[in-house]
Design an enzyme around this catalytic site. Structure first.
Site, PDB file in Angstrom:
ATOM      1  N   ARG A  85       0.844  -1.183   0.000  1.00  0.00           N
ATOM      2  CA  ARG A  85       0.000   0.000   0.000  1.00  0.00           C
ATOM      3  C   ARG A  85       0.887   1.242   0.000  1.00  0.00           C
ATOM      4  NH1 ARG A  85      -3.530  -2.379  -1.841  1.00  0.00           N
ATOM      5  NH2 ARG A  85      -5.665  -2.692  -1.107  1.00  0.00           N
ATOM      6  N   GLU A 108      -2.511   8.666  -5.732  1.00  0.00           N
ATOM      7  CA  GLU A 108      -2.775   8.007  -7.014  1.00  0.00           C
ATOM      8  C   GLU A 108      -3.930   8.690  -7.736  1.00  0.00           C
ATOM      9  OE1 GLU A 108      -3.378   3.813  -6.381  1.00  0.00           O
ATOM     10  OE2 GLU A 108      -1.372   3.514  -5.563  1.00  0.00           O
ATOM     11  N   HIS A 119      -0.699   0.685 -10.305  1.00  0.00           N
ATOM     12  CA  HIS A 119      -1.500  -0.087  -9.345  1.00  0.00           C
ATOM     13  C   HIS A 119      -2.239  -1.242 -10.039  1.00  0.00           C
ATOM     14  CE1 HIS A 119      -3.565   0.317  -5.176  1.00  0.00           C
ATOM     15  NE2 HIS A 119      -3.517  -0.956  -5.546  1.00  0.00           N
TER      16      HIS A 119
END
Length: 318
Positions: A230, A259, A278
């Site tokens: 993460r 992000e 991601h």
């Protein structure tokens, strides 16, 4: 009996399996933004989660008892409110083990075997061998922080590459294919013993900025760093400084504190960094595996038994 609300599309076979597993329940499938308030409030079980249903799902009249998320991460859910209401929460931990493991080794091999640079040069039709000596994974020490389902699969594959594997986990409990396990408190000692550090930590209060300035300083000069956990577990500015100083020789990054990663961010311009958006957990087998977890839990839920897979502890948040 109650209703089961799925926010994700299911195949006809999966619908049959859900109905056969919990025959007394009505199955409703719909997109979060298109559901009626009553459909959400009447749901006893929800497969998936969305901020668009939060208000109705947590309404005083809601019948919600259990949420099976479609993700391993739960940090975006209203955990305090769910705990207060004693709502069961399970995630899809384990679904990502194979694709994320493959992503980790794809990133490592792209650097050790000159693949990332060669792909860029190919577009320019440039024949340019590497300036330095290429290296191998065999014989290197790989440190895994956060040895859960993904970590165990990563350790298994690393062992097949002939690597020495060490790990860090909160409990310090041993795991297959991991030669030595450290506790979180022993992180810096573990970092100093590794050639490659792989971060697979979930994001919790305890792991926020787990990798900070001191942690990166504790790593061996020339070590590699991979983050598929993460974004919030890494202090981004500290990582950038370590990369700019070439203390870390290579970083493969799939997750970030912010992000999408802003176009102006310095990480984009570092040629010893590989960035992916991601996607490490993405796979065409995702839905199949997620539904398998749900069906196993649903079978126990319908029989009024404890949910056997991935029941989240609200105290530890995993």
């Amino acid at each position: 009996m109650g209703n089961i609300l799925s926010l994700h599309q299911l195949t006809e076979e999966q619908k049959k399996q859900v109905r056969a597993t919990a025959p007394g329940y009505e199955l409703i499938i719909g997109k979060a933004q298109e559901l009626e308030s009553k459909q959400i409030r009447e749901a006893e079980v929800i497969l998936g989660w969305s901020k668009h249903i939060a208000e109705e799902a947590l309404h005083p009249d809601s019948k919600l008892k259990w949420i099976q998320t479609w993700s391993a991460g739960i940090d975006k859910l209203p955990l305090t409110e769910l705990e207060k209401r004693n709502i069961l929460l399970t995630n899809t931990s384990g679904v990502h083990a194979i694709p994320i493991t493959e992503q980790i080794f794809g990133m490592l091999l792209s650097h050790t075997r000159y693949l990332q640079q060669a792909a860029l040069l190919q577009r320019q039709k440039t024949w340019q061998p590497p300036k330095g000596q290429l290296t191998e994974l065999r014989g290197k020490t790989l440190l895994i922080t956060g040895v859960g389902e993904i970590g165990r699969e990563t350790a298994r594959i690393a062992e097949a590459f002939g690597m020495r594997v060490i790990g860090v986990r909160r409990s310090g409990k041993e795991a297959p294919h991991v030669e030595h396990m450290y506790t979180n408190e022993q992180l810096h000692e573990a970092l100093g013993a590794a050639d490659i550090v792989v971060n697979i930590l979930p994001f919790t209060k305890e792991t926020h900025h787990f990798f900070d300035e001191k942690a990166f300083a504790a790593m061996r000069k020339g070590a590699f760093f991979i983050n598929v956990g993460r974004g919030g577990t890494v202090h981004t500015d500290a990582l950038v400084r370590s990369l700019e100083q070439k203390h870390i020789a290579f970083a493969g990054l799939d997750v970030f504190e912010e992000e999408p990663l802003p176009a102006s961010h310095p990480l984009w311009s570092l040629d010893h960094v590989l960035i992916t958006p991601h996607i490490a957990g993405d796979t065409d087998r995702y839905a199949e595996r997620a539904v398998d977890i749900f069906l196993t839990n649903l079978n126990a839920y319908a029989a009024d038994q404890e949910l056997p897979l991935n029941l989240v502890n609200y105290k530890t948040q995993y």
